[in-house]
Enzyme design. Structure first.
Site, PDB file in Angstrom:
ATOM      1  N   ASN A 207       0.843  -1.190   0.000  1.00  0.00           N
ATOM      2  CA  ASN A 207       0.000   0.000   0.000  1.00  0.00           C
ATOM      3  C   ASN A 207       0.883   1.245   0.000  1.00  0.00           C
ATOM      4  O   ASN A 207       2.112   1.144  -0.016  1.00  0.00           O
ATOM      5  CB  ASN A 207      -0.958  -0.013   1.196  1.00  0.00           C
ATOM      6  CG  ASN A 207      -0.209  -0.128   2.516  1.00  0.00           C
ATOM      7  OD1 ASN A 207       0.458   0.793   2.949  1.00  0.00           O
ATOM      8  ND2 ASN A 207      -0.321  -1.294   3.163  1.00  0.00           N
ATOM      9  N   ILE A 306      -2.795  -8.060  14.128  1.00  0.00           N
ATOM     10  CA  ILE A 306      -1.804  -7.753  15.164  1.00  0.00           C
ATOM     11  C   ILE A 306      -2.431  -7.001  16.328  1.00  0.00           C
ATOM     12  O   ILE A 306      -2.256  -7.370  17.500  1.00  0.00           O
ATOM     13  CB  ILE A 306      -0.634  -6.949  14.562  1.00  0.00           C
ATOM     14  CG1 ILE A 306       0.070  -7.770  13.473  1.00  0.00           C
ATOM     15  CG2 ILE A 306       0.360  -6.564  15.658  1.00  0.00           C
ATOM     16  CD1 ILE A 306       1.132  -7.000  12.711  1.00  0.00           C
TER      17      ILE A 306
END
Length: 401
Positions: A207, A306
């Site tokens: 990204n 995460i």
């Protein structure tokens, strides 16, 4: 915040770095006054520092340039907000540590009312000499900041610890000395940048995150007194100086492993990295060849979450998440905070923030939502750290003192 910085320069080849330091401090908007030892003037001309600083340079203890009363060593440190000696020779350090005031710099150090910091520069054997290490320890016990020297090739031809930090690093670290220590004693782990999921050895899914927001937060937390650790993916910016630990983790899985290894020792976890939600299940060990009319079929598998994993720990640190959205920003951010069960979340618009130097944030927590105007990411980071400190203090009232 503009400050008056008194820059002392002792004798040593590293004095050339102080020229760039003056330029950078002036660029930050500070007023800089230079004081030089006689030995320093043999390496760089006082005229050079006068031209760079725009102020007269004091190079003799009583030359009458600071008010005409013959008390330069008193006057200068009354006017300055901070006194930095860079480079600081072993001789100068020894004298200050033992209260000796027999030249301009040591007189200034003895008579000062402002905080003092030193940036040692010397041969590696001199640095590790037991007497020098005792002197460094004494400076620190007296409340003097020591910017630790770095390792590298030295002018004498040897290699090792003893080089003065680069001017850019000192210019970055110096403002920490007058910053509010709202996170003093806290350990903070930050993720930053973009992850990369390989399709083959040369292609992948990633990204446009530059890592700038994460690095700005690392600097802001460090300035607030925290011990900062950083796990970063692909970045388009430099890593801040003065971090406790920094390691690169390119894929989401690698970042997950790095975070889970470090997070048990942390008080705060700030998840800024733009982590890919999916990885390539059928990635190729060899470069995929183009076949006309037959594009490769890419199978995806979900990456570990995460932030959610950290929040679910039995004893999680205080978690701060980010929501980069392209539409219905606040609505999606609220849902993300509740879904991941975290106390604080920062929402921003990908069109404004990602890959750019600016941001427009909204902080969401149990008390409500606070929107901030568009600003640079350093200012946005300062706002986030300010709110983080408030929330930590409400959890642990001892922090308020």
């Amino acid at each position: 915040m503009s400050k008056h910085i008194l820059l002392g320069i002792s004798g040593g080849i590293a004095a050339y770095k102080s020229c760039e330091l003056v330029r950078l401090l002036k660029k930050q908007g500070h007023r800089v006054t230079v004081a030089m030892s006689r030995a320093a003037a043999e390496f760089v001309s006082p005229l050079t520092f006068q031209a760079l600083s725009g102020n007269p340079v004091l190079s003799e203890t009583h030359n009458g340039e600071s008010g005409g009363n013959g008390m330069a060593h008193i006057n200068l440190t009354r006017e300055a907000d901070i006194f930095l000696i860079a480079p600081a020779s072993a001789n100068t350090i020894a004298k200050i540590a033992n209260g000796i005031a027999d030249n301009l710099l040591t007189n200034l150090a003895a008579a000062r009312k402002c905080p003092l910091a030193v940036a040692p520069a010397m041969n590696v054997e001199m640095w590790f000499n037991p007497a020098n290490q005792r002197n460094i320890a004494r400076l620190q016990s007296d409340g003097i900041t020591v910017f630790q020297p770095v390792s590298g090739e030295q002018a004498c031809g040897e290699t090792g610890v003893g080089r003065m930090p680069e001017a850019a690093e000192l210019a970055e670290l110096l403002p920490d000395l007058w910053a509010e220590k709202s996170l003093q004693g806290k350990k903070v782990l930050i993720t930053a940048g973009a992850t990369f999921e390989a399709i083959d050895p040369v292609r992948g899914i990633t990204n446009i995150s530059s890592g700038q927001m994460g690095m700005a937060l690392a600097r802001a937390c460090r300035a607030a007194g925290a011990e900062v650790s950083l796990v970063y993916g692909q970045i388009q910016t430099g890593i801040p100086a003065g971090l406790a630990h920094a390691e690169q983790a390119i894929s989401a899985e690698a970042m997950y492993q790095a975070v889970m290894k470090q997070v048990p020792q942390q008080d705060v976890f700030i998840s800024v990295a733009a982590v890919a939600d999916y990885k390539v299940k059928n990635s190729s060990a060899q470069k995929l060849k183009k076949e006309s009319g037959k594009p490769p079929v890419i199978e995806l598998a979900e990456n570990p979450d995460i932030l959610a994993s950290v929040a679910k720990l039995d004893k999680p640190p205080f978690c701060v998440g980010f929501a980069a959205e392209s539409e219905n920003i606040i609505e999606h951010a609220r849902a993300k905070r509740l879904r991941k069960n975290i106390p604080m979340l920062v929402a921003n618009d990908v069109a404004v923030a990602m890959g750019k130097t600016i941001n427009r944030i909204t902080i969401i927590d149990d008390a409500g939502e606070t929107a901030f105007p568009e600003t640079d990411k350093n200012q946005a980071a300062a706002a986030i750290v300010s709110r983080l400190a408030e929330l930590l203090a409400s959890v642990n009232p001892c922090l308020k003192g």
